[in-house]
Design a protein around this motif. Structure first.
Motif, PDB file in Angstrom:
ATOM      1  N   LEU A 111       4.419  -0.368  -3.354  1.00  0.00           N
ATOM      2  CA  LEU A 111       3.484   0.336  -3.387  1.00  0.00           C
ATOM      3  C   LEU A 111       3.489   1.624  -3.932  1.00  0.00           C
ATOM      4  N   ASP A 112       4.468   2.577  -3.697  1.00  0.00           N
ATOM      5  CA  ASP A 112       4.807   3.864  -4.447  1.00  0.00           C
ATOM      6  C   ASP A 112       4.562   3.612  -5.782  1.00  0.00           C
ATOM      7  N   GLN A 113       5.325   2.718  -6.573  1.00  0.00           N
ATOM      8  CA  GLN A 113       5.465   2.523  -7.982  1.00  0.00           C
ATOM      9  C   GLN A 113       4.025   2.184  -8.721  1.00  0.00           C
ATOM     10  N   TRP A 134       1.084   3.112  -7.097  1.00  0.00           N
ATOM     11  CA  TRP A 134       0.325   4.160  -7.106  1.00  0.00           C
ATOM     12  C   TRP A 134       0.625   5.274  -8.198  1.00  0.00           C
ATOM     13  N   ASN A 135       2.041   5.665  -7.906  1.00  0.00           N
ATOM     14  CA  ASN A 135       2.594   6.672  -9.096  1.00  0.00           C
ATOM     15  C   ASN A 135       2.492   6.439 -10.504  1.00  0.00           C
ATOM     16  N   ASP A 136       2.602   5.111 -10.763  1.00  0.00           N
ATOM     17  CA  ASP A 136       2.565   4.912 -12.409  1.00  0.00           C
ATOM     18  C   ASP A 136       1.224   4.173 -12.668  1.00  0.00           C
ATOM     19  N   ASN A 137       0.525   4.027 -11.898  1.00  0.00           N
ATOM     20  CA  ASN A 137      -0.772   3.507 -11.980  1.00  0.00           C
ATOM     21  C   ASN A 137      -0.791   2.019 -12.514  1.00  0.00           C
ATOM     22  N   ALA A 173      11.449  -3.669  -6.951  1.00  0.00           N
ATOM     23  CA  ALA A 173      11.238  -2.774  -6.009  1.00  0.00           C
ATOM     24  C   ALA A 173      12.203  -3.098  -4.679  1.00  0.00           C
ATOM     25  N   GLN A 191      -6.597  -3.495  -0.742  1.00  0.00           N
ATOM     26  CA  GLN A 191      -6.856  -2.700  -2.013  1.00  0.00           C
ATOM     27  C   GLN A 191      -7.946  -3.384  -2.939  1.00  0.00           C
ATOM     28  N   GLU A 212      11.737  -0.575   5.997  1.00  0.00           N
ATOM     29  CA  GLU A 212      10.782   0.326   5.614  1.00  0.00           C
ATOM     30  C   GLU A 212       9.209  -0.589   5.688  1.00  0.00           C
ATOM     31  N   LYS A 218       7.222  -0.759   0.610  1.00  0.00           N
ATOM     32  CA  LYS A 218       6.871   0.790   0.411  1.00  0.00           C
ATOM     33  C   LYS A 218       7.010   1.190  -0.901  1.00  0.00           C
ATOM     34  N   ASN A 219       8.315   0.847  -1.533  1.00  0.00           N
ATOM     35  CA  ASN A 219       8.702   1.231  -2.750  1.00  0.00           C
ATOM     36  C   ASN A 219       7.918   0.359  -4.155  1.00  0.00           C
TER      37      ASN A 219
END
Length: 134
Positions: free
Chosen positions: A40-42, A44-47, A33, A74, A61, A37-38
């Motif tokens: 965390l996005d991975q 969440w999006n990829d579980n 990453a 979390q 960012e 942010k990138n």
């Protein structure tokens, strides 16, 4: 928590490559990453539930400290082992990162052995594979 899944979070492609080359022979699957942010996005999006994250401090960012704080909020990520790998060498910065929830702190430049030693200390590499630095 997937103890063999590691995230390398750094805005430097070269540094991500260096850390990835250290982790792969140790049996880790590595996701990269470019900032917090990138990452965390991975997650969440990829579980994803990585067991380990190596995190730079200074990134655009979302910096490394902000990532550590976000992860610690979390519940399902609280078991993730967090290691700062950064040029920030002031004692106050180290204390802030550890107080925020980082488990270890490595100052750049570092050796592969220093990373492996910290991972061994954290219990992330229970048996050193053949060819890995001792």
């Amino acid at each position: 928590m997937d103890t063999k899944l590691a995230m390398v979070i750094d805005d430097s492609r070269a540094m991500r490559g260096i850390l990835k080359r250290i982790l792969l022979p140790l049996g880790f699957e590595v996701r990269e990453a470019t900032n917090g942010k990138n990452a965390l996005d991975q997650i969440w999006n990829d579980n994803l539930q990585p067991g380990l994250a190596l995190i730079d401090w200074n990134m655009p960012e979302m910096n490394g400290l902000e990532f550590v704080l976000a992860v610690r909020k979390q519940k399902h990520l609280r078991q993730m082992t967090l290691m700062m790998v950064t040029t920030e060498s002031e004692h106050g910065q180290i204390v802030r990162a550890l107080a925020a929830g980082a488990h270890e702190y490595v100052i750049k430049p570092f050796t592969a052995e220093a990373i492996v030693d910290k991972l061994n200390y954290l219990g992330m590499v229970p048996i050193a594979p053949a060819g890995a630095p001792a």
